[in-house]
Write a protein that holds these residues in place. Structure first.
Motif, PDB file in Angstrom:
ATOM      1  N   ARG A  78      27.367 -18.021  14.175  1.00 12.09           N
ATOM      2  CA  ARG A  78      28.180 -16.901  14.673  1.00 12.09           C
ATOM      3  C   ARG A  78      27.344 -16.255  15.767  1.00 12.09           C
ATOM      4  NH1 ARG A  78      29.238 -16.241   8.794  1.00 12.09           N
ATOM      5  NH2 ARG A  78      31.375 -16.928   8.472  1.00 12.09           N
ATOM      6  N   THR A 132      38.828 -23.435   8.550  1.00 12.29           N
ATOM      7  CA  THR A 132      38.368 -22.331   7.689  1.00 12.29           C
ATOM      8  C   THR A 132      38.905 -22.530   6.276  1.00 12.29           C
ATOM      9  OG1 THR A 132      38.611 -19.975   7.194  1.00 12.29           O
ATOM     10  CG2 THR A 132      40.275 -20.902   8.634  1.00 12.29           C
ATOM     11  N   ILE A 133      38.072 -22.228   5.304  1.00 15.54           N
ATOM     12  CA  ILE A 133      38.542 -22.343   3.909  1.00 15.54           C
ATOM     13  C   ILE A 133      39.499 -21.213   3.561  1.00 15.54           C
ATOM     14  CG2 ILE A 133      36.461 -23.569   3.135  1.00 15.54           C
ATOM     15  CD1 ILE A 133      35.695 -20.868   1.679  1.00 15.54           C
ATOM     16  N   ASP A 134      39.543 -20.170   4.400  1.00 16.51           N
ATOM     17  CA  ASP A 134      40.300 -18.963   4.027  1.00 16.51           C
ATOM     18  C   ASP A 134      41.821 -19.091   4.234  1.00 16.51           C
ATOM     19  OD1 ASP A 134      37.803 -17.895   3.568  1.00 16.51           O
ATOM     20  OD2 ASP A 134      37.693 -16.886   5.502  1.00 16.51           O
ATOM     21  N   MET A 176      36.147 -16.974  -2.878  1.00 16.36           N
ATOM     22  CA  MET A 176      36.013 -16.538  -1.470  1.00 16.36           C
ATOM     23  C   MET A 176      37.376 -16.326  -0.815  1.00 16.36           C
ATOM     24  SD  MET A 176      32.933 -18.534   0.364  1.00 16.36           S
ATOM     25  CE  MET A 176      31.251 -17.935   0.261  1.00 16.36           C
ATOM     26  N   GLY A 177      37.355 -16.067   0.474  1.00 15.16           N
ATOM     27  CA  GLY A 177      38.596 -15.891   1.225  1.00 15.16           C
ATOM     28  C   GLY A 177      38.513 -14.767   2.238  1.00 15.16           C
ATOM     29  N   ARG A 178      37.354 -14.143   2.299  1.00 20.70           N
ATOM     30  CA  ARG A 178      37.148 -12.964   3.152  1.00 20.70           C
ATOM     31  C   ARG A 178      38.232 -11.939   2.870  1.00 20.70           C
ATOM     32  NH1 ARG A 178      33.648 -12.729   7.449  1.00 20.70           N
ATOM     33  NH2 ARG A 178      33.563 -14.972   7.585  1.00 20.70           N
ATOM     34  N   GLU A 229      37.511 -12.150  -3.224  1.00 21.63           N
ATOM     35  CA  GLU A 229      36.365 -11.299  -2.854  1.00 21.63           C
ATOM     36  C   GLU A 229      36.802 -10.083  -2.027  1.00 21.63           C
ATOM     37  OE1 GLU A 229      33.564 -13.251  -0.232  1.00 21.63           O
ATOM     38  OE2 GLU A 229      35.147 -14.029   1.062  1.00 21.63           O
ATOM     39  N   HIS A 259      29.305 -19.932  -2.336  1.00 25.31           N
ATOM     40  CA  HIS A 259      29.313 -20.966  -1.295  1.00 25.31           C
ATOM     41  C   HIS A 259      29.570 -22.380  -1.800  1.00 25.31           C
ATOM     42  CE1 HIS A 259      27.737 -17.674   1.066  1.00 25.31           C
ATOM     43  NE2 HIS A 259      28.083 -18.362   2.136  1.00 25.31           N
ATOM     44  N   ARG A 262      32.423 -23.865  -0.147  1.00 25.66           N
ATOM     45  CA  ARG A 262      32.384 -24.264   1.272  1.00 25.66           C
ATOM     46  C   ARG A 262      31.886 -25.690   1.479  1.00 25.66           C
ATOM     47  NH1 ARG A 262      31.010 -19.525   4.500  1.00 25.66           N
ATOM     48  NH2 ARG A 262      29.505 -20.743   5.651  1.00 25.66           N
TER      49      ARG A 262
HETATM   50  O1  F6P Z   1      35.296 -17.504   6.334  1.00 27.56           O
HETATM   51  C1  F6P Z   1      34.774 -18.371   5.390  1.00 27.56           C
HETATM   52  C2  F6P Z   1      33.904 -17.620   4.399  1.00 27.56           C
HETATM   53  O2  F6P Z   1      33.415 -18.560   3.456  1.00 27.56           O
HETATM   54  C3  F6P Z   1      34.593 -16.460   3.683  1.00 27.56           C
HETATM   55  O3  F6P Z   1      35.447 -16.893   2.652  1.00 27.56           O
HETATM   56  C4  F6P Z   1      33.401 -15.662   3.233  1.00 27.56           C
HETATM   57  O4  F6P Z   1      33.745 -14.297   3.104  1.00 27.56           O
HETATM   58  C5  F6P Z   1      32.436 -15.852   4.359  1.00 27.56           C
HETATM   59  O5  F6P Z   1      32.813 -17.025   5.054  1.00 27.56           O
HETATM   60  C6  F6P Z   1      31.000 -15.987   3.933  1.00 27.56           C
HETATM   61  O6  F6P Z   1      30.225 -16.052   5.082  1.00 27.56           O
HETATM   62  P1  F6P Z   1      28.674 -16.435   5.081  1.00 27.56           P
HETATM   63  O7  F6P Z   1      28.578 -17.923   4.872  1.00 27.56           O
HETATM   64  O8  F6P Z   1      28.198 -16.016   6.415  1.00 27.56           O
HETATM   65  O9  F6P Z   1      28.042 -15.701   3.952  1.00 27.56           O
END
Ligand code: F6P
Length: 329
Positions: A78, A132-134, A176-178, A229, A259, A262
């Motif tokens: 990022r 994206t997994i979200d 997860m899912g932001r 989350e 994670h 992911r």
């Molecule tokens: O956007 C994908 C995601 O896995 C979200 O579900 C989660 O909130 C975020 O990224 C976690 O990010 P990081 O890997 O930077 O902790």
């Protein structure tokens, strides 16, 4: 009909969180591009690598034996610098050094926001691939990685259910899912959760406690709560704290999946959509439309302007919320 800018050299990058299936999409882009006589360049570590000139040419063999692998061979990041015009200018200068005249970006809405600004400022055609997994991007029924993540969540929750049943416990599992609740909704329904707490529906925690107390009276002590989350009430730890305040003797355990969701080998579905979307991303660069992201809606390709992907968020169908309520009663 607007004329389509001719392209010769495609840069591909991943940006934001990785997702299973990204490698399958990279493979599809590289092989489709080479088939059509384009050169393809890997931009490593997302926009960071563009700014730092971490760019290497790929060939067909570079993407051999990756379709089944999680993560991304391009690495991802990022980048704060790419949010600035000065950062984007440096990135553009680096693309020029390699003669790269077009980009394919794998990522989520934040990554598309960067791509949209970049294409506007430097006239570089950009195509997004929703990775994206979200599953939080409007205009596509699928995002690359969601199916794998949700299946991972389901496998984990099934395992937890075994021990939960043995001990007559209440489990609160955070996924997860932001700020989106899709992983929670889908994994919760698929594992028969009693309660699913998602940001798209206001959580009434007292209702949750009320239903647990009512079940306790019927000696139903095994209960599964799946919480996203990003739920408005809070994550699993906040839910646990509240429940224990109201039901101090309850046997409660918490598991935050994190994670693990992911990673892992992508499911067949994720490999298929990644391959299909990757192929169409190159087709878009060749024939248009430009500056769109590639979605699939009702089994048809759907091209959404990058600028609109920035604005929209997916909405959860009201039917789903009704189904959850009925099936968990
Ligand atoms: O956007 C994908 C995601 O896995 C979200 O579900 C989660 O909130 C975020 O990224 C976690 O990010 P990081 O890997 O930077 O902790």
């Amino acid at each position: 009909m607007p004329t389509i800018k001719k392209i010769k050299k495609i840069g591909i990058l991943c940006s934001g969180g990785d997702s299973p299936g990204m490698n399958a999409a990279i493979r599809a882009v590289v092989r489709t591009a080479i088939y059509n006589n384009f050169q393809v360049f890997a931009i490593m570590r997302g926009y960071t690598g563009m700014i730092e000139n971490d760019i290497v040419e790929l060939n067909s063999r570079s993407v051999a034996n990756i379709i089944q692998r999680g993560g991304t061979i391009l690495k991802t990041a990022r980048s704060k610098d790419f949010l600035t015009k000065a950062g984007r200018k440096i990135a553009y200068e680096n693309l020029k050094k390699h003669g790269i005249d077009s980009l394919i970006i794998l990522g989520g809405d934040g990554s598309f926001r960067g791509a949209e600004a970049f294409s506007r400022e430097f006239d570089i055609p950009c195509i997004g691939l929703p990775g994206t997994i979200d599953k939080d991007i409007a205009g596509t029924d699928f995002t690359i990685g969601f199916d794998t993540a949700v299946n991972t969540a389901v496998q984990c929750i099934d395992k937890i259910r075994d021990t939960m049943e043995s001990h007559d416990r209440l489990f609160i599992i955070e996924v997860m899912g932001r700020d989106a609740g899709y992983i929670a909704l889908h994994s919760g329904i698929a594992t028969g959760a009693e309660n699913i707490l998602i940001p798209e529906a206001k959580t009434n925690i007292d209702d949750v406690v009320k239903s647990l107390l009512e079940k306790e009276k019927r000696k139903k002590l095994v209960n599964l709560i799946v919480v996203a989350e990003g739920d408005d009430f809070g994550g699993a730890l906040e839910v646990e704290k509240y429940i224990l305040k109201k039901m101090p003797t309850a046997e409660v355990r918490v598991c935050i999946l994190g994670h693990i969701q992911r990673g892992g080998s992508p499911t067949c579905l994720d490999r298929l959509i990644a391959s299909r979307m990757g192929y169409h991303a190159v087709e878009c660069l060749m024939k248009g439309p430009h500056n769109v992201f590639v979605g699939i809606m009702n089994n048809k390709m759907n091209y959404i302007p990058l600028k609109d992907a920035v604005k929209n968020k997916q909405k959860i169908d009201k039917d789903w919320l009704k189904i959850v309520k009925i099936l968990s009663s």
